[in-house]
Design an enzyme around this catalytic site. Structure first.
Site, PDB file in Angstrom:
ATOM      1  N   ASP A 186      -1.207  -9.646   0.672  1.00 14.16           N
ATOM      2  CA  ASP A 186      -2.671  -9.735   0.632  1.00 14.16           C
ATOM      3  C   ASP A 186      -3.140 -10.066  -0.786  1.00 14.16           C
ATOM      4  O   ASP A 186      -4.039 -10.888  -0.980  1.00 14.16           O
ATOM      5  CB  ASP A 186      -3.311  -8.406   1.067  1.00 14.16           C
ATOM      6  CG  ASP A 186      -3.050  -8.058   2.516  1.00 14.16           C
ATOM      7  OD1 ASP A 186      -3.683  -8.664   3.391  1.00 14.16           O
ATOM      8  OD2 ASP A 186      -2.216  -7.177   2.772  1.00 14.16           O
ATOM      9  N   ILE A 220       0.835  -1.207   0.000  1.00 14.85           N
ATOM     10  CA  ILE A 220       0.000   0.000   0.000  1.00 14.85           C
ATOM     11  C   ILE A 220       0.869   1.256   0.000  1.00 14.85           C
ATOM     12  O   ILE A 220       1.837   1.362   0.756  1.00 14.85           O
ATOM     13  CB  ILE A 220      -0.933   0.001   1.233  1.00 14.85           C
ATOM     14  CG1 ILE A 220      -1.888  -1.192   1.165  1.00 14.85           C
ATOM     15  CG2 ILE A 220      -1.729   1.299   1.311  1.00 14.85           C
ATOM     16  CD1 ILE A 220      -2.810  -1.311   2.360  1.00 14.85           C
ATOM     17  N   GLY A 234       0.824  -5.197   1.603  1.00 13.56           N
ATOM     18  CA  GLY A 234      -0.389  -5.376   0.816  1.00 13.56           C
ATOM     19  C   GLY A 234      -0.209  -6.288  -0.382  1.00 13.56           C
ATOM     20  O   GLY A 234      -1.179  -6.880  -0.867  1.00 13.56           O
ATOM     21  N   GLU A 285       3.096  -5.417   7.918  1.00 14.92           N
ATOM     22  CA  GLU A 285       2.201  -4.536   8.676  1.00 14.92           C
ATOM     23  C   GLU A 285       2.561  -4.454  10.159  1.00 14.92           C
ATOM     24  O   GLU A 285       2.394  -3.405  10.792  1.00 14.92           O
ATOM     25  CB  GLU A 285       0.748  -5.008   8.514  1.00 14.92           C
ATOM     26  CG  GLU A 285       0.139  -4.708   7.166  1.00 14.92           C
ATOM     27  CD  GLU A 285       0.430  -5.770   6.114  1.00 14.92           C
ATOM     28  OE1 GLU A 285      -0.173  -5.722   5.029  1.00 14.92           O
ATOM     29  OE2 GLU A 285       1.286  -6.654   6.376  1.00 14.92           O
ATOM     30  N   ASP A 342      -4.942  -6.186   7.200  1.00 18.26           N
ATOM     31  CA  ASP A 342      -6.409  -6.155   7.226  1.00 18.26           C
ATOM     32  C   ASP A 342      -7.063  -6.297   5.852  1.00 18.26           C
ATOM     33  O   ASP A 342      -8.245  -6.001   5.693  1.00 18.26           O
ATOM     34  CB  ASP A 342      -6.911  -4.869   7.903  1.00 18.26           C
ATOM     35  CG  ASP A 342      -6.407  -3.590   7.243  1.00 18.26           C
ATOM     36  OD1 ASP A 342      -5.785  -3.684   6.170  1.00 18.26           O
ATOM     37  OD2 ASP A 342      -6.631  -2.500   7.802  1.00 18.26           O
TER      38      ASP A 342
END
Length: 270
Positions: free
Chosen positions: A124, A66, A121, A144, A152
């Site tokens: 993810d 991210i 991310g 993270e 998340d």
């Protein structure tokens, strides 16, 4: 196909190549990334000519995760009311989750080709793919924890089914970096290639092999595997019986059997 700010999308044969295209920013996931990936995977879902998808990153790295500037922009929207800040954050997190849910829910197989950094991310994202492949030198990290937050956007929910609960906990709690060979040994990636060029060529070859199969059979196979993440064996057997009561009437079955009997390559319509 549309022009995108964060991606380049190409369709070759029946394989869509979706490439994150921000190499100057280590393919960090900016605001455009999160909205465009939903549009792209909706196009993939709606386009029968697409039978398999390869997801890659332009340049030396797959993705650094991210974009921190995007996170900062969210923080700038905070006011003094804790409840309203929480409402804002929850809405933003659910929006980000929807982006990778679109990848996970895609009825066509999605293959990730990973080189260089695959951090935060980006973990993810690859967790939402069907299969993952890496080049030597690839570096992974569930980062993270090191910026004071729990991942998340899907890592903690999807990775236990891929690499197992204990290993996921170690990597998530420590945030430590690990390489391509360890990723292969724990089942995160299927195969390691010597370099980026052979990685992309190899993953595209696998994708084209999948795309040559019956699209009805591939869709059904993915649907059954995905269904089994949250259901019992008996539930799965019941579901596949219902599914195949319709799908076995497809012409693809006759085409495949005829090709096998005549030792020819089957050709399936989209």
């Amino acid at each position: 196909m549309s022009e995108y700010q964060a991606f380049v999308v190409e369709l070759t044969g029946n394989v869509a190549h979706v490439q994150i295209n921000r190499p100057e920013k280590i393919n960090a996931m900016n605001a455009a990334f999160w909205t465009e990936i939903i549009d792209i995977f909706q196009w993939i879902e709606d386009t029968d000519a697409v039978r398999a998808v390869v997801l890659s990153g332009a340049g030396k790295h797959f993705s650094s995760g991210i974009d921190l500037m995007m996170l900062a922009s969210v923080a700038n929207e905070f006011g003094k009311d804790v409840g309203r800040n929480a409402r804002l954050l929850r809405r933003k997190i659910l929006e980000l989750q929807a982006s990778f849910n679109a990848v996970d829910a895609c009825r066509k197989p999605v293959l990730a080709a990973i080189q260089g950094y695959c951090i935060g991310g980006a973990i993810d994202l690859i967790s939402a793919c069907d299969m993952r492949y890496a080049a030597e030198g690839a570096q992974f990290s569930i980062k993270e924890i090191d910026i004071g937050m729990a991942a998340d956007v899907g890592t903690l929910q999807r990775l236990p089914r891929i690499i197992g609960d204990g290993m996921l906990r170690e990597l998530a709690y420590t945030g430590r970096q690990f390489g391509a060979e360890e990723a292969r040994s724990i089942g995160l990636v299927n195969r390691v290639y010597p370099d980026q060029d052979s990685l992309l060529a190899g993953v595209l070859e696998i994708a084209h092999e999948i795309a040559a199969k019956s699209p009805i059979a591939v869709t059904g196979t993915k649907a059954m595997i995905s269904y089994m993440r949250d259901h019992t064996v008996n539930d799965g057997l019941e579901y596949v019986a219902t599914w195949n009561s319709a799908m076995l009437q497809s012409n693809d079955l006759r085409v495949a059997i005829a090709a096998h009997m005549s030792k020819q390559k089957p050709e399936f319509v989209d």
